[in-house]
Design a protein around this motif. Structure first.
Motif, PDB file in Angstrom:
ATOM      1  N   ALA A   7      -0.770   0.483  -5.648  1.00 11.81           N
ATOM      2  CA  ALA A   7       0.366   0.835  -6.505  1.00 11.81           C
ATOM      3  C   ALA A   7       1.510   1.398  -5.642  1.00 11.81           C
ATOM      4  N   VAL A   8       1.135   2.234  -4.659  1.00  6.09           N
ATOM      5  CA  VAL A   8       2.159   2.781  -3.752  1.00  6.09           C
ATOM      6  C   VAL A   8       2.829   1.641  -2.988  1.00  6.09           C
ATOM      7  N   LYS A   9       2.014   0.690  -2.547  1.00  2.00           N
ATOM      8  CA  LYS A   9       2.528  -0.458  -1.796  1.00  2.00           C
ATOM      9  C   LYS A   9       3.470  -1.291  -2.660  1.00  2.00           C
ATOM     10  N   SER A  10       3.091  -1.504  -3.916  1.00  2.00           N
ATOM     11  CA  SER A  10       3.930  -2.353  -4.760  1.00  2.00           C
ATOM     12  C   SER A  10       5.249  -1.664  -5.105  1.00  2.00           C
ATOM     13  N   ARG A  11       5.296  -0.341  -4.977  1.00  2.00           N
ATOM     14  CA  ARG A  11       6.571   0.375  -5.180  1.00  2.00           C
ATOM     15  C   ARG A  11       7.399   0.427  -3.910  1.00  2.00           C
ATOM     16  N   GLY A  12       6.916  -0.250  -2.843  1.00  3.38           N
ATOM     17  CA  GLY A  12       7.703  -0.307  -1.607  1.00  3.38           C
ATOM     18  C   GLY A  12       7.152   0.544  -0.489  1.00  3.38           C
ATOM     19  N   GLY A  13       6.055   1.242  -0.729  1.00  2.00           N
ATOM     20  CA  GLY A  13       5.421   2.011   0.340  1.00  2.00           C
ATOM     21  C   GLY A  13       4.883   1.078   1.418  1.00  2.00           C
ATOM     22  N   ALA A  16      -0.219  10.611  -1.440  1.00  2.00           N
ATOM     23  CA  ALA A  16       0.966  11.450  -1.203  1.00  2.00           C
ATOM     24  C   ALA A  16       1.599  11.129   0.150  1.00  2.00           C
ATOM     25  N   ILE A  17       0.747  10.928   1.174  1.00  2.00           N
ATOM     26  CA  ILE A  17       1.292  10.632   2.505  1.00  2.00           C
ATOM     27  C   ILE A  17       1.894   9.230   2.538  1.00  2.00           C
ATOM     28  N   ALA A  18       1.170   8.257   1.940  1.00  2.00           N
ATOM     29  CA  ALA A  18       1.633   6.865   1.981  1.00  2.00           C
ATOM     30  C   ALA A  18       2.980   6.692   1.275  1.00  2.00           C
ATOM     31  N   ALA A  19       3.251   7.563   0.294  1.00  2.00           N
ATOM     32  CA  ALA A  19       4.499   7.440  -0.466  1.00  2.00           C
ATOM     33  C   ALA A  19       5.685   8.055   0.273  1.00  2.00           C
ATOM     34  N   LYS A  20       5.423   8.764   1.372  1.00  2.00           N
ATOM     35  CA  LYS A  20       6.548   9.416   2.078  1.00  2.00           C
ATOM     36  C   LYS A  20       7.393   8.380   2.815  1.00  2.00           C
ATOM     37  N   PRO A  21       8.725   8.548   2.789  1.00  2.00           N
ATOM     38  CA  PRO A  21       9.585   7.599   3.506  1.00  2.00           C
ATOM     39  C   PRO A  21       9.319   7.660   5.013  1.00  2.00           C
ATOM     40  N   VAL A  45       6.805   6.485   6.614  1.00  2.00           N
ATOM     41  CA  VAL A  45       5.391   6.436   6.993  1.00  2.00           C
ATOM     42  C   VAL A  45       4.867   4.998   6.932  1.00  2.00           C
ATOM     43  N   ILE A  46       4.093   4.605   7.957  1.00  2.00           N
ATOM     44  CA  ILE A  46       3.285   3.387   7.873  1.00  2.00           C
ATOM     45  C   ILE A  46       1.852   3.866   7.667  1.00  2.00           C
ATOM     46  N   PHE A  47       1.298   3.582   6.489  1.00  2.00           N
ATOM     47  CA  PHE A  47      -0.046   4.073   6.181  1.00  2.00           C
ATOM     48  C   PHE A  47      -1.058   2.950   6.382  1.00  2.00           C
ATOM     49  N   CYS A  48      -1.996   3.158   7.304  1.00  2.00           N
ATOM     50  CA  CYS A  48      -2.962   2.112   7.648  1.00  2.00           C
ATOM     51  C   CYS A  48      -4.358   2.482   7.164  1.00  2.00           C
ATOM     52  N   SER A  49      -5.076   1.447   6.717  1.00  2.00           N
ATOM     53  CA  SER A  49      -6.407   1.710   6.178  1.00  2.00           C
ATOM     54  C   SER A  49      -7.248   0.453   6.283  1.00  2.00           C
ATOM     55  N   PHE A  50      -8.578   0.616   6.242  1.00  2.00           N
ATOM     56  CA  PHE A  50      -9.448  -0.535   6.031  1.00  2.00           C
ATOM     57  C   PHE A  50      -9.175  -1.037   4.619  1.00  2.00           C
ATOM     58  N   GLY A  51      -9.319  -2.351   4.432  1.00  2.00           N
ATOM     59  CA  GLY A  51      -8.920  -2.972   3.174  1.00  2.00           C
ATOM     60  C   GLY A  51      -9.577  -2.397   1.940  1.00  2.00           C
ATOM     61  N   ASP A  52     -10.854  -1.985   2.071  1.00  2.00           N
ATOM     62  CA  ASP A  52     -11.560  -1.595   0.843  1.00  2.00           C
ATOM     63  C   ASP A  52     -11.112  -0.246   0.285  1.00  2.00           C
ATOM     64  N   MET A  53     -10.252   0.478   0.993  1.00  2.00           N
ATOM     65  CA  MET A  53      -9.769   1.752   0.439  1.00  2.00           C
ATOM     66  C   MET A  53      -8.573   1.574  -0.494  1.00  2.00           C
ATOM     67  N   LEU A  54      -7.932   0.392  -0.442  1.00  2.00           N
ATOM     68  CA  LEU A  54      -6.648   0.261  -1.138  1.00  2.00           C
ATOM     69  C   LEU A  54      -6.757   0.304  -2.656  1.00  2.00           C
ATOM     70  N   ARG A  55      -7.893  -0.139  -3.174  1.00  2.00           N
ATOM     71  CA  ARG A  55      -8.022  -0.163  -4.633  1.00  2.00           C
ATOM     72  C   ARG A  55      -8.833   1.010  -5.183  1.00  2.00           C
ATOM     73  N   VAL A  56      -9.175   1.959  -4.325  1.00  2.00           N
ATOM     74  CA  VAL A  56      -9.922   3.117  -4.821  1.00  2.00           C
ATOM     75  C   VAL A  56      -8.996   3.973  -5.669  1.00  2.00           C
TER      76      VAL A  56
END
Ligand code: SF4
Lengths: 94, 371
Positions: B104-110, B77-82, B84-95
């Motif tokens: 999925a959020v990233k591929s939609r432009g997040g 929800a936070i990452a999808a907000k206009p 916002v730069i959402f930062c994470s360790f790599g292994d969280m992205l596919r959870v």
């Protein structure tokens, strides 16, 4: 996630009031936060996790552990050999 | 690499294995707490090389795996907000969250970014004063000092555009909860070495005294894991239950005091949900009141997102050692690392992914001989 990799401290400096360092991981060098390892000096090894040194790698302990591994089983082999050698004597306790 | 390769020597591994085989006289069940150790065990086939009396249960020590679904949904929800730069360790992205993942959020432009260190996120906040930078602060005690430093620095720098979504979990309350469960089968623990580098191992002494289980602080390389097992088995065979340190090159009893101090300044203990397990009292860290402004849940008011786990996934039983991954009906069928149903299939440290990646498709029942 709790992966920590040993690296060698090449240089120590300050950035924004925080103790930082340049650490070498077999040829790859990274800038690492050393704030939590005040005892670490240039030339020491440290274990690094997500850009932070979390502990000094105690080289003496590392060598002791490896020496212990070298001895594991050898003592037993000798004891067993003794037992086998002393046929007819009472079994050794333990 | 120095201080890694030496602890992978096959000749010494053979010796440790022989010694374990000589010591063991009856069945024992051990749990390696940390996902890093699970990965090392499956990758090196240690579980298959051990005498068959020794069973290893793969514990809940993978932060990616135990981060609750609703926390993932909050991150989404936070990452999808206009803005916002959402930062994470790599292994969280596919959870997987309840509907999608961060990719999925990233591929939609997040604007979702993988960072190596939480300090990289602080740097991004300084460089992008007109954007909100949020860091997904997950992890065990090992990662907490790094995350605490990031929040501390952000406050020192007076950054108004940095916050952290905190989901920190703690090992000792998890061990206590496992031991208190009526279904517990664990007779000895390999404690997570790097957690102990930070926290020391004095916290385990009362647990050992109360529950009479050996706890051996153990490293991650094959020889380290074998040595941890060797010591735990030696204790069990001798009827002893003590805290032992088999990772002396990186762990001292008191742990890392400066790191502990920073963590205590920034975080406080609170109840925490574990994915697949449920609520464990006082098993997590959250930001203290003094750092409330840096709490992403507060800043983005996502505090009221609540989600239920998928009923198909058995990761909770896997995390408690009640089920081996390849005994889950979905394993390798509906659930693969490419299309994970549960978090234990996502992270390379998750037991399900470790089994899948190293080809453990056969269940113990299938290989047991017909009687
Ligand atoms: S195999 Fe997949 S569905 Fe089954 S427990 Fe593991 S993560 Fe869950």
């Amino acid at each position: 996630m709790c992966l920590g990799i040993p690296g060698k401290v090449l240089e120590i400096f300050e950035a924004n009031g925080t103790r930082m360092g340049r650490v070498d991981f077999s040829g790859i060098q990274k800038e690492i936060c050393l704030a939590y390892v005040p005892e670490v000096e240039v030339g020491d090894y440290t274990i690094v996790h997500v850009g932070f040194a979390i502990t000094r790698l105690d080289e003496e302990s590392a060598l002791e552990t490896l020496a212990l591994f070298q001895q594991v089983g050898l003592l037993d082999d000798e004891l067993n050999a003794d037992q086998h050698g002393a046929i007819g004597s009472a079994p050794v306790a333990g | 690499m120095k201080y890694l390769d030496e602890f992978r020597d096959p000749e010494l591994a053979r010796r440790l294995l022989d010694e374990i085989a000589r010591t063991v006289t009856r069945p024992w069940t051990l749990m390696e707490v940390c996902g890093g150790q699970t990965h090392s065990i499956i990758r090196n086939g240690i579980d298959q090389l051990l005498p068959e009396q020794i069973e290893l249960i793969h514990g809940p020590g993978c932060p990616v795996c135990v981060t609750p679904l609703e926390m993932i949904d909050k991150a989404l929800a936070i990452a999808a907000k206009p803005g916002v730069i959402f930062c994470s360790f790599g292994d969280m992205l596919r959870v997987p969250g309840s509907r999608e993942d961060l990719f999925a959020v990233k591929s939609r432009g997040g604007d979702v970014r993988i960072v190596y260190s939480p300090l990289d996120a602080v740097k991004l906040a300084r460089e992008n004063p007109d954007r909100q930078v949020v860091f997904f602060g997950v992890g065990f005690e090992t990662t907490a000092p790094a995350n605490a430093m990031a929040v501390f620095q952000a406050k020192q720098l007076g950054l108004k555009n940095f916050s952290m979504l905190v989901s920190h979990v703690l090992v000792p309350p998890a061990i206590t909860a496992l031991l208190a469960s009526p279904r517990n089968r664990v007779q000895g623990f390999l404690a997570a070495g790097h957690v102990c580098s930070v926290m020391g191992f004095w916290e385990y002494e009362p647990i050992v005294a109360e529950h009479k289980v050996p706890i051996v602080v153990t490293g991650f390389e094959p020889l380290d894991v074998l040595e941890g097992i060797r010591r735990a088995v030696a204790q069990l065979e001798a009827g002893r239950a003590e805290v032992e340190n088999a990772y002396a090159r990186a762990v001292q009893r008191e742990g890392n005091k400066p790191a502990q101090k920073m963590v205590a300044d920034v975080f406080e203990t609170g109840d925490r949900l574990w994915r697949g397990i449920g609520l464990i009292p006082m098993s997590g860290w959250r930001l203290r009141e003094a750092y409330r402004d840096y709490d992403a849940e507060h800043r983005f008011s996502v505090g009221d997102i609540h989600t239920e786990e998928s009923p198909l996934c058995h990761s909770g039983e896997v995390l408690q050692g009640l089920l081996k991954p390849n005994q889950c009906p979905a394993f390798g069928k509906e659930c693969t690392p490419q299309k994970p149903l549960g978090a234990t299939m996502v992270s390379s440290e998750g037991a399900c992914a470790a089994y899948y990646n190293y080809g453990r498709f056969i269940t113990p029942d299938e290989i047991s001989l017909p009687v």
